[in-house]
Design a protein around this motif. Structure first.
Motif, PDB file in Angstrom:
ATOM      1  N   LEU A  92       8.827   5.733   3.926  1.00 48.54           N
ATOM      2  CA  LEU A  92       7.657   5.569   3.066  1.00 48.54           C
ATOM      3  C   LEU A  92       6.670   4.535   3.622  1.00 48.54           C
ATOM      4  CD1 LEU A  92       9.247   5.795  -0.495  1.00 48.54           C
ATOM      5  CD2 LEU A  92       8.358   7.595   0.974  1.00 48.54           C
ATOM      6  N   LEU A  93       6.847   4.152   4.881  1.00 47.36           N
ATOM      7  CA  LEU A  93       5.886   3.261   5.536  1.00 47.36           C
ATOM      8  C   LEU A  93       4.499   3.899   5.448  1.00 47.36           C
ATOM      9  CD1 LEU A  93       5.649   0.735   7.500  1.00 47.36           C
ATOM     10  CD2 LEU A  93       5.818   2.388   9.361  1.00 47.36           C
ATOM     11  N   PRO A  94       3.564   3.226   4.771  1.00 49.41           N
ATOM     12  CA  PRO A  94       2.255   3.874   4.606  1.00 49.41           C
ATOM     13  C   PRO A  94       1.481   3.873   5.920  1.00 49.41           C
ATOM     14  CG  PRO A  94       2.206   1.646   3.717  1.00 49.41           C
ATOM     15  CD  PRO A  94       3.625   1.900   4.162  1.00 49.41           C
ATOM     16  N   TRP A 149       7.239   3.394  -7.145  1.00 55.93           N
ATOM     17  CA  TRP A 149       8.100   2.251  -7.428  1.00 55.93           C
ATOM     18  C   TRP A 149       7.281   0.968  -7.541  1.00 55.93           C
ATOM     19  CZ3 TRP A 149       9.799  -1.895  -3.998  1.00 55.93           C
ATOM     20  CH2 TRP A 149      10.793  -2.704  -4.577  1.00 55.93           C
ATOM     21  N   LYS A 150       7.432   0.284  -8.653  1.00 59.24           N
ATOM     22  CA  LYS A 150       6.785  -1.012  -8.791  1.00 59.24           C
ATOM     23  C   LYS A 150       7.669  -2.055  -8.101  1.00 59.24           C
ATOM     24  CE  LYS A 150       5.299  -4.478 -12.151  1.00 59.24           C
ATOM     25  NZ  LYS A 150       5.080  -4.809 -13.567  1.00 59.24           N
ATOM     26  N   ALA A 182      -1.561  -4.782  -5.341  1.00 58.78           N
ATOM     27  CA  ALA A 182      -2.033  -3.546  -5.973  1.00 58.78           C
ATOM     28  C   ALA A 182      -1.079  -2.981  -7.016  1.00 58.78           C
ATOM     29  CB  ALA A 182      -2.297  -2.483  -4.897  1.00 58.78           C
ATOM     30  N   TYR A 183       0.166  -3.466  -7.021  1.00 60.72           N
ATOM     31  CA  TYR A 183       1.153  -2.872  -7.934  1.00 60.72           C
ATOM     32  C   TYR A 183       1.302  -3.639  -9.246  1.00 60.72           C
ATOM     33  CZ  TYR A 183       2.707   0.236  -4.188  1.00 60.72           C
ATOM     34  OH  TYR A 183       2.768   1.202  -3.206  1.00 60.72           O
ATOM     35  N   ASP A 203       9.225  -4.285   5.957  1.00 62.63           N
ATOM     36  CA  ASP A 203       8.232  -3.692   6.855  1.00 62.63           C
ATOM     37  C   ASP A 203       8.177  -4.493   8.155  1.00 62.63           C
ATOM     38  OD1 ASP A 203       5.684  -3.070   8.105  1.00 62.63           O
ATOM     39  OD2 ASP A 203       5.082  -2.148   6.210  1.00 62.63           O
ATOM     40  N   GLU A 235       5.784  -5.231  -1.962  1.00 60.52           N
ATOM     41  CA  GLU A 235       6.254  -3.895  -1.612  1.00 60.52           C
ATOM     42  C   GLU A 235       6.653  -3.840  -0.146  1.00 60.52           C
ATOM     43  OE1 GLU A 235       5.870   0.481  -0.779  1.00 60.52           O
ATOM     44  OE2 GLU A 235       4.767  -1.146   0.136  1.00 60.52           O
ATOM     45  N   ILE A 266      14.300   0.919  -0.549  1.00 55.73           N
ATOM     46  CA  ILE A 266      13.122   1.750  -0.362  1.00 55.73           C
ATOM     47  C   ILE A 266      13.136   2.287   1.072  1.00 55.73           C
ATOM     48  CG2 ILE A 266      10.610   1.669  -0.222  1.00 55.73           C
ATOM     49  CD1 ILE A 266      11.730   1.588  -3.034  1.00 55.73           C
ATOM     50  N   ASN A 306       4.811   5.184  -0.924  1.00 51.24           N
ATOM     51  CA  ASN A 306       4.802   4.616  -2.268  1.00 51.24           C
ATOM     52  C   ASN A 306       3.343   4.406  -2.677  1.00 51.24           C
ATOM     53  OD1 ASN A 306       6.013   3.585  -4.576  1.00 51.24           O
ATOM     54  ND2 ASN A 306       6.149   1.513  -3.772  1.00 51.24           N
ATOM     55  N   ARG A 307       3.016   4.639  -3.934  1.00 48.55           N
ATOM     56  CA  ARG A 307       1.618   4.508  -4.366  1.00 48.55           C
ATOM     57  C   ARG A 307       1.530   3.586  -5.569  1.00 48.55           C
ATOM     58  NH1 ARG A 307      -1.309   8.866  -1.610  1.00 48.55           N
ATOM     59  NH2 ARG A 307      -3.128   7.959  -2.558  1.00 48.55           N
ATOM     60  N   PRO A 308       0.550   2.671  -5.552  1.00 45.59           N
ATOM     61  CA  PRO A 308       0.332   1.862  -6.762  1.00 45.59           C
ATOM     62  C   PRO A 308      -0.123   2.762  -7.905  1.00 45.59           C
ATOM     63  CG  PRO A 308      -0.875   0.958  -4.875  1.00 45.59           C
ATOM     64  CD  PRO A 308      -0.395   2.330  -4.490  1.00 45.59           C
ATOM     65  N   ALA A 317      10.037  -5.618   0.308  1.00 49.01           N
ATOM     66  CA  ALA A 317      11.159  -4.799  -0.158  1.00 49.01           C
ATOM     67  C   ALA A 317      11.533  -3.743   0.883  1.00 49.01           C
ATOM     68  CB  ALA A 317      10.797  -4.134  -1.485  1.00 49.01           C
ATOM     69  N   ARG A 318      10.539  -3.219   1.576  1.00 53.15           N
ATOM     70  CA  ARG A 318      10.806  -2.228   2.633  1.00 53.15           C
ATOM     71  C   ARG A 318      11.199  -2.887   3.945  1.00 53.15           C
ATOM     72  NH1 ARG A 318       6.629  -0.358   4.446  1.00 53.15           N
ATOM     73  NH2 ARG A 318       4.976  -0.847   2.982  1.00 53.15           N
ATOM     74  N   GLY A 367      -2.588   2.328  -1.809  1.00 48.31           N
ATOM     75  CA  GLY A 367      -1.355   2.005  -1.089  1.00 48.31           C
ATOM     76  C   GLY A 367      -1.474   1.943   0.419  1.00 48.31           C
ATOM     77  N   TYR A 368      -2.673   2.079   0.957  1.00 47.67           N
ATOM     78  CA  TYR A 368      -2.834   2.022   2.415  1.00 47.67           C
ATOM     79  C   TYR A 368      -2.967   0.574   2.885  1.00 47.67           C
ATOM     80  CZ  TYR A 368      -3.830   7.022   2.377  1.00 47.67           C
ATOM     81  OH  TYR A 368      -3.740   8.384   2.211  1.00 47.67           O
ATOM     82  N   MET A 408      -5.576  -6.201   5.810  1.00 46.04           N
ATOM     83  CA  MET A 408      -5.386  -6.098   4.368  1.00 46.04           C
ATOM     84  C   MET A 408      -4.104  -5.312   4.103  1.00 46.04           C
ATOM     85  SD  MET A 408      -9.289  -4.912   3.873  1.00 46.04           S
ATOM     86  CE  MET A 408      -9.515  -4.706   5.647  1.00 46.04           C
ATOM     87  N   VAL A 409      -3.319  -5.797   3.176  1.00 43.62           N
ATOM     88  CA  VAL A 409      -2.110  -5.045   2.806  1.00 43.62           C
ATOM     89  C   VAL A 409      -2.165  -4.770   1.304  1.00 43.62           C
ATOM     90  CG1 VAL A 409      -0.737  -6.027   4.674  1.00 43.62           C
ATOM     91  CG2 VAL A 409      -0.720  -7.137   2.442  1.00 43.62           C
ATOM     92  N   PRO A 410      -1.680  -3.604   0.893  1.00 37.04           N
ATOM     93  CA  PRO A 410      -1.753  -3.301  -0.541  1.00 37.04           C
ATOM     94  C   PRO A 410      -0.921  -4.267  -1.368  1.00 37.04           C
ATOM     95  CG  PRO A 410      -0.602  -1.552   0.652  1.00 37.04           C
ATOM     96  CD  PRO A 410      -1.160  -2.479   1.676  1.00 37.04           C
ATOM     97  N   ASP A 411       0.240  -4.676  -0.831  1.00 35.25           N
ATOM     98  CA  ASP A 411       1.106  -5.509  -1.662  1.00 35.25           C
ATOM     99  C   ASP A 411       2.222  -6.111  -0.795  1.00 35.25           C
ATOM    100  OD1 ASP A 411       1.673  -5.357  -5.038  1.00 35.25           O
ATOM    101  OD2 ASP A 411       3.161  -6.263  -3.722  1.00 35.25           O
TER     102      ASP A 411
END
Lengths: 304, 130
Positions: free
Chosen positions: A6-8, A126-127, B27-28, B65, B59, A2, A106-108, B62-63, A38-39, B53-56
């Motif tokens: 795409l770092l939100p 992407w899940k 969230a995913y 981050d 995710e 990934i 990336n967006r849920p 995997a990145r 996704g934030y 807070m993080v969405p996931d």
């Protein structure tokens, strides 16, 4: 992999000095709405907010004297400020989306989309489905590396197993966890334990070892079995000359195998040609073998 | 007016923010009960303290981050509200940011009630007030 692009953006909800607190009734709903889009969100109250290591930060708050001028003097990230005084939750989310602009992320999936079936897996939808290694259980036997056809696994510099390409994994396929004799492979988004990361009971270990044995009974090599079935089907279909019948038969033949390893049908349908499978299996086995040999040599080196 | 305090991570913090809290929304996927994660988020939002807070986390891992490495650095006690501890630890390791053995608590929204999770995450750190 990934893309890091795409770092939100991180949204800083600022309610400290110089700002009026958000309405208490809106706060949790706003957080949830941003997260579900996704934030990453930070609630910065009286304390400070860390700067993001890169990308963009969007600071929102109710600023009675208008939005302040804020910048990151280190230049690590772009800082955008939006005054959301008087805005509803939906309007505040819209203001954040507007501030994000063209930045990709990336967006849920939205709940309504999920209810309508699987979502197309693109870089922005992407899940995050991939194996996670429990290093306390993993013995680096490399069976998973040999098994996976999609280069998800690799070998780290210290010759231990590593999940190298998470986004290569096939969504909802937990098959590699079924070949791990130590129950060391987790899929955190799986629906049940211990594959979801839940506690591992002795019975689970026994059951997983039994499953490995079952796959051995199927022919010693699950891919050999796939190739064999595919070849059989091809021979039959060349006589029948019906693509539809061919597909139906292929599916029927693979159903038992898919059930045994919990491989989703989409994954089986997407398998490459038998020749390509053979090539990938050999490549993965060679990598696994090389890693084990190198680890063995290193262990001998340490003991002498 | 006073400008927002966007400071670097070495900045001094109020004592009540000494423990860093991270909430994962998962969230995913639909594997964490929505009622639990919503109630925990509401409890944290009402608690009057800063948190992240993080969405996931999956995710982010995997990145790989960079924020995960920052969280795992261990300069402050850390409480992670997410799912199974074994999975959370594995995710940080996958992201080349293994969690320290000390100073990290992981609370599980997959199995625990919102009340239990909130009681754990908002409890005073060990040794506080003694």
């Amino acid at each position: 992999m990934i893309a890091e692009a795409l770092l939100p953006p991180r949204v800083i909800v600022y309610e400290g000095a110089g700002a009026t607190p958000l309405a208490a009734t809106d706060r949790a709903g706003l957080f949830a709405s941003l997260l579900d889009r996704g934030y990453a969100v930070t609630r910065a109250g009286a304390g400070a907010a860390d700067l993001q290591a890169g990308g963009a930060m969007i600071v929102i708050g109710c600023f009675p004297d208008g939005p302040p001028a804020v910048s990151d003097t280190s230049g690590r990230c772009e800082v955008l400020v939006r005054d959301v005084t008087g805005l509803s939750v939906a309007e505040t989310v819209a203001a954040v989306e507007e501030a994000r602009g063209e930045r990709r992320m990336n967006r849920p999936p939205e709940a309504s989309t999920v209810a309508n079936g699987p979502v197309a897996n693109t870089a922005e939808t992407w899940k995050p489905w991939f194996p996670v290694i429990d290093t306390a259980r993993c013995t680096n036997c490399m069976q998973c590396l040999s098994f996976c056809l999609f280069d998800v696994y690799g070998v780290a510099g210290d010759q231990t197993l590593r999940v190298e390409n998470p986004s290569n994994c096939k969504v909802n396929c937990p098959a590699c966890s079924r070949v791990c004799p130590e129950v060391a492979i987790m899929f955190p988004k799986y629906h049940a334990g211990p594959i979801d990361g839940g506690p591992v009971a002795e019975a689970d270990v026994h059951r997983e070892k039994m499953k490995v044995d079952i796959s051995a009974l199927l022919g010693g090599d699950i891919y050999a079995k796939l190739r064999e079935r595919s070849a059989d089907a091809k021979a039959r279909f060349s006589k029948e000359r019906s693509a539809d019948q061919a597909l139906a038969e292929r599916r029927r033949c693979l159903t038992k195998l898919a059930d045994a390893a919990q491989i989703p049908r989409e994954v089986l349908d997407a398998l490459p040609s038998p020749e390509e499978i053979q090539r990938r299996v050999e490549a993965a086995a060679a990598r696994a073998s090389a890693a084990k040999e190198a680890a063995g040599a290193a262990a001998v080196g340490r003991s002498t | 007016m006073t400008e927002p305090q966007l400071q670097t991570e070495t900045a001094a913090r109020p004592a009540d923010d000494a423990t860093r809290i991270v909430y994962c929304r998962c969230a995913y996927a639909q594997v964490v009960p929505v009622a639990v994660k919503d109630a925990v988020l509401a409890g944290l939002a009402a608690a009057g303290r800063g948190f992240e807070m993080v969405p996931d986390l999956c995710e982010m891992a995997a990145r790989r981050d960079p924020h995960l490495a920052e969280l795992a650095r261990g300069d402050r006690p850390l409480r992670i509200v997410a799912c199974w501890p074994r999975a959370v630890q594995g995710l940080f390791t996958l992201a080349d940011a293994p969690l320290p053995k000390q100073g990290v608590e992981i609370l599980n929204m997959r199995t625990d009630t919102a009340e239990t999770v909130l009681a754990g995450v908002l409890a005073a750190p060990e040794g506080a007030g003694s």
